[in-house]
Each structure stands twice: as structure tokens, then as C-alpha cells.
Write a protein that holds these residues in place. Structure first.
Motif, PDB file in Angstrom:
ATOM      1  N   MET A   1       0.836  -1.194   0.000  1.00 47.13           N
ATOM      2  CA  MET A   1       0.000   0.000   0.000  1.00 47.13           C
ATOM      3  C   MET A   1       0.875   1.249   0.000  1.00 47.13           C
ATOM      4  O   MET A   1       1.914   1.294   0.665  1.00 47.13           O
ATOM      5  CB  MET A   1      -0.901  -0.006   1.223  1.00 47.13           C
ATOM      6  N   ARG A   2       0.441   2.263  -0.725  1.00 43.51           N
ATOM      7  CA  ARG A   2       1.165   3.525  -0.771  1.00 43.51           C
ATOM      8  C   ARG A   2       0.172   4.667  -0.625  1.00 43.51           C
ATOM      9  O   ARG A   2      -0.962   4.589  -1.119  1.00 43.51           O
ATOM     10  CB  ARG A   2       1.920   3.687  -2.093  1.00 43.51           C
ATOM     11  N   PRO A   3       0.574   5.753   0.045  1.00 37.91           N
ATOM     12  CA  PRO A   3      -0.294   6.928   0.096  1.00 37.91           C
ATOM     13  C   PRO A   3      -0.366   7.594  -1.268  1.00 37.91           C
ATOM     14  O   PRO A   3       0.382   7.231  -2.191  1.00 37.91           O
ATOM     15  CB  PRO A   3       0.401   7.829   1.115  1.00 37.91           C
ATOM     16  N   THR A   4      -1.240   8.563  -1.402  1.00 30.24           N
ATOM     17  CA  THR A   4      -1.365   9.304  -2.657  1.00 30.24           C
ATOM     18  C   THR A   4      -1.009  10.766  -2.444  1.00 30.24           C
ATOM     19  O   THR A   4      -1.091  11.303  -1.337  1.00 30.24           O
ATOM     20  CB  THR A   4      -2.793   9.214  -3.217  1.00 30.24           C
ATOM     21  N   ASN A   5      -0.584  11.382  -3.518  1.00 33.54           N
ATOM     22  CA  ASN A   5      -0.402  12.831  -3.572  1.00 33.54           C
ATOM     23  C   ASN A   5      -1.728  13.365  -4.119  1.00 33.54           C
ATOM     24  O   ASN A   5      -2.023  13.210  -5.295  1.00 33.54           O
ATOM     25  CB  ASN A   5       0.766  13.158  -4.504  1.00 33.54           C
ATOM     26  N   GLU A   6      -2.523  13.993  -3.250  1.00 33.80           N
ATOM     27  CA  GLU A   6      -3.904  14.231  -3.630  1.00 33.80           C
ATOM     28  C   GLU A   6      -4.287  15.706  -3.655  1.00 33.80           C
ATOM     29  O   GLU A   6      -3.652  16.550  -3.020  1.00 33.80           O
ATOM     30  CB  GLU A   6      -4.851  13.490  -2.681  1.00 33.80           C
ATOM     31  N   ALA A   7      -5.331  15.976  -4.403  1.00 31.81           N
ATOM     32  CA  ALA A   7      -6.018  17.265  -4.380  1.00 31.81           C
ATOM     33  C   ALA A   7      -7.383  17.037  -3.743  1.00 31.81           C
ATOM     34  O   ALA A   7      -8.076  16.071  -4.072  1.00 31.81           O
ATOM     35  CB  ALA A   7      -6.183  17.825  -5.789  1.00 31.81           C
ATOM     36  N   VAL A   8      -7.743  17.940  -2.843  1.00 33.49           N
ATOM     37  CA  VAL A   8      -8.999  17.826  -2.106  1.00 33.49           C
ATOM     38  C   VAL A   8      -9.848  19.044  -2.402  1.00 33.49           C
ATOM     39  O   VAL A   8      -9.339  20.175  -2.423  1.00 33.49           O
ATOM     40  CB  VAL A   8      -8.724  17.722  -0.590  1.00 33.49           C
ATOM     41  N   VAL A   9     -11.132  18.837  -2.626  1.00 36.35           N
ATOM     42  CA  VAL A   9     -12.077  19.926  -2.857  1.00 36.35           C
ATOM     43  C   VAL A   9     -13.041  19.978  -1.672  1.00 36.35           C
ATOM     44  O   VAL A   9     -13.732  19.003  -1.382  1.00 36.35           O
ATOM     45  CB  VAL A   9     -12.863  19.725  -4.168  1.00 36.35           C
ATOM     46  N   ILE A  10     -13.062  21.125  -0.986  1.00 38.70           N
ATOM     47  CA  ILE A  10     -13.909  21.305   0.199  1.00 38.70           C
ATOM     48  C   ILE A  10     -14.929  22.403  -0.077  1.00 38.70           C
ATOM     49  O   ILE A  10     -14.576  23.477  -0.575  1.00 38.70           O
ATOM     50  CB  ILE A  10     -13.066  21.695   1.431  1.00 38.70           C
ATOM     51  N   SER A  11     -16.173  22.142   0.265  1.00 35.39           N
ATOM     52  CA  SER A  11     -17.222  23.147   0.135  1.00 35.39           C
ATOM     53  C   SER A  11     -18.386  22.755   1.031  1.00 35.39           C
ATOM     54  O   SER A  11     -18.719  21.573   1.137  1.00 35.39           O
ATOM     55  CB  SER A  11     -17.692  23.258  -1.325  1.00 35.39           C
ATOM     56  N   GLY A  12     -18.965  23.749   1.679  1.00 34.90           N
ATOM     57  CA  GLY A  12     -20.123  23.475   2.520  1.00 34.90           C
ATOM     58  C   GLY A  12     -19.814  22.596   3.708  1.00 34.90           C
ATOM     59  O   GLY A  12     -20.695  21.882   4.197  1.00 34.90           O
ATOM     60  N   GLY A  13     -18.565  22.596   4.157  1.00 36.14           N
ATOM     61  CA  GLY A  13     -18.196  21.806   5.322  1.00 36.14           C
ATOM     62  C   GLY A  13     -17.888  20.357   5.044  1.00 36.14           C
ATOM     63  O   GLY A  13     -17.651  19.585   5.976  1.00 36.14           O
ATOM     64  N   VAL A  14     -17.891  19.970   3.774  1.00 37.65           N
ATOM     65  CA  VAL A  14     -17.619  18.574   3.433  1.00 37.65           C
ATOM     66  C   VAL A  14     -16.579  18.509   2.319  1.00 37.65           C
ATOM     67  O   VAL A  14     -16.400  19.457   1.543  1.00 37.65           O
ATOM     68  CB  VAL A  14     -18.903  17.835   2.984  1.00 37.65           C
ATOM     69  N   VAL A  15     -15.895  17.361   2.252  1.00 40.64           N
ATOM     70  CA  VAL A  15     -14.972  17.098   1.151  1.00 40.64           C
ATOM     71  C   VAL A  15     -15.784  16.593  -0.028  1.00 40.64           C
ATOM     72  O   VAL A  15     -16.384  15.507   0.027  1.00 40.64           O
ATOM     73  CB  VAL A  15     -13.912  16.061   1.568  1.00 40.64           C
ATOM     74  N   ARG A  16     -15.851  17.396  -1.074  1.00 33.77           N
ATOM     75  CA  ARG A  16     -16.695  17.057  -2.227  1.00 33.77           C
ATOM     76  C   ARG A  16     -16.013  16.105  -3.186  1.00 33.77           C
ATOM     77  O   ARG A  16     -16.675  15.331  -3.880  1.00 33.77           O
ATOM     78  CB  ARG A  16     -17.083  18.323  -2.981  1.00 33.77           C
ATOM     79  N   ALA A  17     -14.687  16.186  -3.288  1.00 37.08           N
ATOM     80  CA  ALA A  17     -13.985  15.345  -4.254  1.00 37.08           C
ATOM     81  C   ALA A  17     -12.527  15.210  -3.833  1.00 37.08           C
ATOM     82  O   ALA A  17     -11.975  16.072  -3.159  1.00 37.08           O
ATOM     83  CB  ALA A  17     -14.063  15.952  -5.656  1.00 37.08           C
ATOM     84  N   VAL A  18     -11.934  14.109  -4.224  1.00 37.40           N
ATOM     85  CA  VAL A  18     -10.518  13.872  -3.995  1.00 37.40           C
ATOM     86  C   VAL A  18      -9.931  13.348  -5.296  1.00 37.40           C
ATOM     87  O   VAL A  18     -10.496  12.444  -5.927  1.00 37.40           O
ATOM     88  CB  VAL A  18     -10.287  12.855  -2.859  1.00 37.40           C
ATOM     89  N   TYR A  19      -8.816  13.920  -5.701  1.00 37.86           N
ATOM     90  CA  TYR A  19      -8.132  13.465  -6.907  1.00 37.86           C
ATOM     91  C   TYR A  19      -6.706  13.087  -6.544  1.00 37.86           C
ATOM     92  O   TYR A  19      -5.996  13.848  -5.883  1.00 37.86           O
ATOM     93  CB  TYR A  19      -8.120  14.564  -7.976  1.00 37.86           C
TER      94      TYR A  19
END
Length: 552
Positions: free
Chosen positions: A102-120
Motif C-alpha cells: 500500500m502507498r499513500p497518494t499525492n492528492e487534491a482535495v475539494v472542500i465546500s459546505g463543510g464537506v470534502v466534495r472530491a478527492v483526486y
């Protein structure tokens, strides 16, 4: 609908998750106050970048994930819940088809309205030069598109736009209105136009503007220069941020079928100013992020120490620079005078500590001659600086340049001592050019030039024996730097060097010196990378090697 995009190029520190998160909140609030609908931060904003093997620690991964959760809640609590925040962090481990386990990811996170809407998760993982992400992270596979106020925003990370294919290739089919690119792109001479040229090509491919946000600041031997920008779908530069400073770049994404808006465009820096500011940024970041308040260095009256002192004063203030003149029996009066003059010009502390009594004490026991006696003087100076560092808490700066380091023209445990080497990736020819630029910049502002003219014009010398100059044992620096550039930067062998027209005796001497000095370079302090190929992570050569360039 027309929406406002904010690109927040900020300076983060690796591992300081709490302060990085506070900075995200502060800059998000600034973006909202400016009417932004979306604020985008650089790659790995939460964790700092590059995090190297910290990424593999479960405790570090958990802390980053907890910070994102808290950040989402805090955005709502502070009235920023309607703002869409895009940022980089380390992601939870997942299986990787290219590496075992297993390996971690280098990610982009989208936050709106108090929640994480998307992760890339970043798809293309760089594994060249200073980058070693392929063994640390698992690659992502799916593109990321989020909708904000009816507009479709594609999201990718840094290397994804440098490689053909992958998620960028899928963005045109996804019919995005804007491609957001989160970056941790280190500075190199001449790299700026490569970024904009590449972004222009990708913008045409996806038929949408590209918003490129880059981090700024120093992190160990890397310097991030910011320079965030927006590129139109037709390859026109629409807006850009200044380099080497934190900045919030605002740009409005026009309504469908409306002409692209133009925002502020920062004036480009002179090439020498660009390198100089990179050196200042790198030193400032290293000093501050490692808890130092001041630096100490030997002031010889020569050009290298003079330039390092000027960089130091610009980075942390002259009052935090401690210069030490350490004359020997061979030191010229003009060298001592130039050192004192320099310290006065930049407002640095200055002291004189003759080394003759200490050298005599060693010689009374050792009776060294020749090079050993010369090196003893340099090592006594190194001990003085390290002693002052221990006693007074200064960071010791090594003042050698890349040309000297390349050919081993430094004394290990002598002038090579220190915690940071600002000129490690700056060859001697560029040292002179930067010194001239810095003095001329001062004159243009009506200020006193920081570097004495005689320090620039005098023949370089270590002053370790009577009448010594560098050219006693080295080719002229303009010639030396040409050969070094071809041999080191371009990895050309003896045959290619001779084909360029270089003299065989010069080639053989320089190649031999470079190859024999690898052990010294391994022990030299780190310094800011400003060229495409810096000693250290960029160029990894074995110390023990019997390979020699063929002579025919």
C-alpha cells in the motif's frame, strides 16, 4: 455564470500541519473578501512539499487527514462554507499496481459546505532530478471534475500536465470550463517559459483556460518561485502573479462564449534578479524554518563571501549577519579593508580574529608543509566559525561556489564547513554577474552598493601562500565554467568536449579534478538549487569508481 477564481501561492513548511492549515484559513478568508467563488492552493499545501518519506508514516497521514476534516469544519464556522477550497495533501494508502503493498497518494482535495466534495490522486509521479515520488506514492487513475455555480472545473496536479496522456487527455471529453493545476514546481533558470509554453499547449488541448498555482518559499535545497498564472484557451497569458512572494491572484472566468477576462500581469524579472531572488528566498526559508535567528560567515574580502553576505543581509537583515575576518600572515591589507567595508555597507556585525597564533600552535606540534600547511589555515578558520556557531547560535554559511565545488577547490572541514551553502549551485562566472547586478540594482534605487568594487575586480585568491591566485592551479574561470557546463550539466565525455574545440590538456585536467572530488561534494552543506542540474539529488555519482574517460 461568471465566477471568480483565486490562486493562493503561499509559503508552507514541511511537517507544520497546524500552521499550514492556519495559513489556508487566512488566505481563504482573503479570497472570500475579494469575492472569490473558488480558491486554489498549491500541491501538498497541508503537509508542505516535498515530504519525502514522511509520506510513509501512518501517524503523519492521519494528522493530515484530521487537519482536512477540521479545516472543512472551520471554514463553515468562520462563514466561509460557500467558498470552494481546492488544496493539496497526502492521501490515505491504497494499492498500487506499480509498487508492492500500500502507498499513500499525492492528492487534491475539494472542500465546500463543510464537506470534502472530491478527492483526486496525482496520476503522473515524477521520478527524475530532485523528484522521487514513484517509490513513495501510489498513482491515481481517474480524472477529477467538480461543478461550481454551474461551471465545470477539471483538477490535476503538477506532473500531470508535463506528461502526455493521463487525466489531462480526458478533460476535453469532459467538456471542462477551466483546468486547475496544483503545483510544487521548484525554480530553475529558464524554467518559467517552459511552464507557460506547456500550459498554453494543454489549454489548447482541453479548449479551456488553465489556472496554474505554484507554491513559494525555500525548503531545504529547493526554492519555489510562485509565478502562478492563468493561460487562455488560445494560449494567451491572461493573468500572472509575481515571483518569490506570497500572493493572491484573482481572475474571473467569463460566461460561456464570452471573451476571456484579462487580469493583472506581473512584470518579468531580469534573469540575474531572478536567480538572486531565488538565492535570497532559499536562504531565508532555511534559516527561519530551522529556527535560526542569525548567520555567521568568514569575510575574506573576496567576491564569494561578499556575495553571500549581501544575500544574507537581503534575506534576514544585516543586523542578523555576523562576519568574521580571519587574516593569516598571507592576507593582504586590501582584503582586510574590503571585508570591513562590506560589513559596514550591509550593516553586519564584524570582528577580526587573526589565525596566526592558532596555526602556530598546530605547527609547533605537526610541522606541516605544502598543501597540508595551506589546508591547516582553512581548517582553523572552520573551527573558529563552528565555535562561534556553538557559542552564539548562528548558522554557519559556507561561501564556496559551484565551480570550486566541481573541481574540489575547497578544503574539507575548512572553508567547506557550515550548515548551508548559498552559492553551491552558482558557478564563478555567475557569481560575478550576480554581484554586478546587485550593485547596479542598488545604484538604480539611489542606495550604496553592498559589495566593494575591488572585491569584484581583484583576481580570486585563497591567500594561503605568498602571491597565490586561483589561476595558478585552475584554468581561467570563464573557460573552466564552459568545460564544467558541458561535462556536468550536459554529461558530455572527453570525445565530445574535444569535438567542441576545448584543449585536450584543459579537458583532461578538469575531468580528472571533477571525478576525484565526488567525496568532497557528498560532505558539502546543502544549498539552493537554481540550475537544471545541481550537485546532490540532481546528480548522483558513485564515490568509489574506477571509470575514467577514454583518452582516444
Amino acid at each position: 455564470m461568471e465566477i471568480r477564481i483565486a490562486l493562493a501561492q503561499i509559503d508552507t513548511c514541511v511537517g507544520d500541519i497546524e500552521q499550514n492549515t492556519q495559513a489556508i484559513l487566512a488566505w481563504a478568508a482573503r479570497a472570500a473578501a475579494e469575492g472569490a467563488h473558488v480558491v486554489t492552493f498549491p500541491e501538498m499545501t497541508v503537509t508542505g512539499y516535498p515530504i519525502e518519506d514522511l509520506a510513509l508514516r501512518a501517524s503523519f497521514q492521519r494528522a493530515a487527514q484530521a487537519a482536512i476534516t477540521s479545516l472543512a469544519e472551520e471554514l463553515v464556522r468562520t462563514g466561509l462554507g460557500d467558498l470552494t477550497v481546492v488544496l493539496g495533501s497526502v492521501g490515505a494508502p491504497q494499492a498500487s499496481p506499480s509498487t508492492p503493498g500500500m502507498r499513500p497518494t499525492n492528492e487534491a482535495v475539494v472542500i465546500s459546505g463543510g464537506v470534502v466534495r472530491a478527492v483526486y490522486a496525482k496520476h503522473h509521479l515524477p521520478n527524475y532530478g530532485v523528484f522521487d515520488e514513484f517509490r513513495i506514492f501510489a498513482p491515481g487513475a481517474q480524472p477529477c471534475v467538480v461543478e461550481v455555480s454551474g461551471r465545470r472545473l477539471g483538477i490535476v496536479i503538477c506532473e500531470d500536465i508535463w506528461q502526455d496522456g493521463g487525466p489531462v487527455a480526458q478533460m476535453d471529453a469532459a467538456d471542462v470550463d477551466l483546468l486547475l493545476v496544483l503545483n510544487g514546481s521548484p525554480f530553475e533558470q529558464g524554467k518559467g517559459h517552459l511552464r507557460t509554453d506547456l500550459a498554453a499547449r494543454r489549454a489548447r488541448e482541453v479548449d479551456a483556460p488553465v489556472a496554474y498555482v505554484n507554491m513559494v518559499g525555500g525548503q531545504d535545497d529547493l526554492v519555489f518561485d510562485g509565478g502562478s498564472f492563468v493561460m487562455g484557451a488560445d494560449g494567451t497569458l491572461l493573468a500572472s502573479a509575481p515571483q518569490f512572494v506570497e500572493h493572491l491572484l484573482l481572475w474571473d472566468l467569463a460566461d460561456d462564449d464570452a471573451p476571456d477576462h484579462h487580469g493583472p500581469i506581473a512584470p518579468p524579472l531580469d534573469p540575474h534578479e531572478e536567480v538572486y531572488q531565488a538565492l535570497v528566498t532559499g536562504l531565508r526559508g532555511y534559516v527561519r524554518k530551522n529556527g535560526f535567528g542569525s548567520v555567521v560567515l568568514g569575510l575574506s574580502g573576496g567576491i564569494d563571501s561578499a556575495l553571500v553576505a549581501a544575500i544574507s543581509a537581503d534575506a534576514i537583515g544585516g543586523e542578523q549577519v555576523f562576519g568574521v575576518s580571519m587574516p593569516s600572515v598571507y592576507s593582504s591589507e586590501h582584503s582586510k579593508d574590503d571585508a570591513a567595508d562590506l560589513a559596514k555597507r550591509i550593516g553586519a556585525h564584524y570582528r577580526v580574529q587573526p589565525i596566526a597564533p592558532m596555526v602556530d600552535a598546530f605547527q609547533g606540534e605537526l610541522h606541516l608543509e605544502g598543501v597540508a600547511a595551506e589546508n591547516l589555515q582553512a581548517r582553523v578558520r572552520g573551527m573558529i566559525l563552528m565555535g562561534l556557531s556553538n557559542a552564539e547560535g548562528h548558522l554557519v554559511l559556507a561561501t564556496g561556489n559551484k565551480s570550486e565545488l566541481a573541481v574540489g577547490y575547497s578544503t574539507i572541514y575548512g572553508d567547506a564547513v557550515g550548515g548551508y551553502a548559498p552559492l553551491k549551485d552558482v558557478d564563478k562566472s555567475l557569481v560575478w554577474a550576480l554581484s554586478r547586478w546587485r550593485n547596479n540594482a542598488a545604484l538604480d534605487r539611489g542606495e550604496l552598493p553592498p559589495i566593494p568594487e575591488s572585491s569584484i575586480t581583484k583576481p580570486p585568491s585563497a591567500e594561503l601562500r605568498p602571491g597565490q591566485v586561483d589561476q595558478d592551479s585552475l584554468p581561467p574561470y570563464d573557460l573552466l565554467d564552459e568545460v564544467l557546463d558541458a561535462y556536468i550539466e550536459n554529461a558530455e565525455g572527453r570525445a565530445e568536449l574535444l569535438a567542441r574545440g576545448f584543449d585536450a590538456a584543459v579537458v583532461d585536467k578538469v575531468v580528472s579534478l571533477v571525478d576525484r572530488a565526488e567525496w568532497k561534494r557528498r560532505q558539502y552543506p546543502l544549498g539552493p538549487k537554481v540550475t537544471a542540474l545541481a550537485f546532490g539529488r540532481d546528480r548522483r555519482m558513485p564515490i568509489t569508481s574506477r571509470w575514467r574517460e577514454p583518452l582516444d
